[in-house]
Scaffold this motif. Sequence first.
Motif, mmCIF file in Angstrom:
data_model
loop_
_atom_site.group_PDB
_atom_site.id
_atom_site.type_symbol
_atom_site.label_atom_id
_atom_site.label_comp_id
_atom_site.label_asym_id
_atom_site.label_seq_id
_atom_site.Cartn_x
_atom_site.Cartn_y
_atom_site.Cartn_z
ATOM 1 N N LEU A 7 0.544 -1.106 -0.026
ATOM 2 C CA LEU A 7 0.131 -0.049 -0.038
ATOM 3 C C LEU A 7 0.897 1.382 -0.098
ATOM 4 N N PHE A 8 2.123 1.155 0.822
ATOM 5 C CA PHE A 8 2.824 2.447 1.028
ATOM 6 C C PHE A 8 4.238 2.150 0.249
ATOM 7 N N LYS A 9 4.169 1.266 -0.711
ATOM 8 C CA LYS A 9 5.344 1.099 -1.551
ATOM 9 C C LYS A 9 5.654 1.948 -2.587
ATOM 10 N N TRP A 66 -10.935 -0.133 8.146
ATOM 11 C CA TRP A 66 -11.500 -0.128 9.252
ATOM 12 C C TRP A 66 -12.949 -0.676 9.134
ATOM 13 N N ASN A 67 -13.576 -0.902 8.070
ATOM 14 C CA ASN A 67 -15.053 -1.422 8.118
ATOM 15 C C ASN A 67 -15.034 -2.952 8.321
ATOM 16 N N LEU A 234 -4.344 -1.382 10.094
ATOM 17 C CA LEU A 234 -4.012 -1.499 8.705
ATOM 18 C C LEU A 234 -3.399 -2.851 8.350
ATOM 19 N N ALA A 235 -2.722 -3.365 9.305
ATOM 20 C CA ALA A 235 -1.999 -4.538 9.033
ATOM 21 C C ALA A 235 -2.800 -5.777 9.073
ATOM 22 N N ALA A 236 -3.931 -5.646 9.750
ATOM 23 C CA ALA A 236 -4.744 -6.843 10.273
ATOM 24 C C ALA A 236 -5.237 -7.433 8.942
#
Length: 236
Positions: A7-9, A66-67, A234-236
């Motif tokens: 996601l942040f790569k 989050w949802n 975010l990591a879950a």
Amino acid sequence: MPSVDDLFKGRHFDREIIVLCVRWYLRYKLSFRDLVEMMAERGLSLAHTTIMRWVQRYVPEFEKRWNRFARQVGGSWRVDETYVKIKGRWVYLYRAVDKAGKTVDFLLRAKRDVAAAKAFFRRAFARHGRPPGKITLDGYQASHRAARELLTQHRAGGVRTRIRSSKYLNNLIEQDHRSIKLRLGPMLGFKRFRHAAITIAGVELMHRIRKGQFALSKFRAVGTTAPEIWSAVLAA
């Protein structure tokens, strides 16, 4: 769904900085330039357009993650519309809360009519799996018609929903609008409908987090900070 690393790569800044800037912008009465100054005090040189792009890129991803932990809302909904200005024109933000004040759903539409109300109810019913037991509306007849027509389709499956009109009961949703409008005010209007919809989704997400609408008990160990909870989600 991409991994948090993917996601942040390729981003120039660490993901902690990106998440912090996006989270603060959505939660607090800060402009992009306020955040630029705050990051400069921490030795980071950012352009305000960089933070703007982060908001547009990451809010949909944050919302999806989050949802997964969202709690169910109640079966009595209060539905109303409020106004948002985009490029000098007023558009309509449809919103609903349950009788406990928990956010049910929201939808930004260019017009206030039967089609817009139907789009909102269709989205809300799909998100929560079925219509509620009660829907409280104001006196605007387009919303009543939209709700009745959509509910007729569901009643074949045995669902019974009571539609009622009450200005008094809808004070709850009108009060809830204020939290959203207070955050949108310092943003000084939007230039594009899509950008406005994404930003509002982020503001609504932060509002839901503040109202405790997510089951995060496993992340809330003693001493857990907001950044740590965000990283875990975010990591879950």
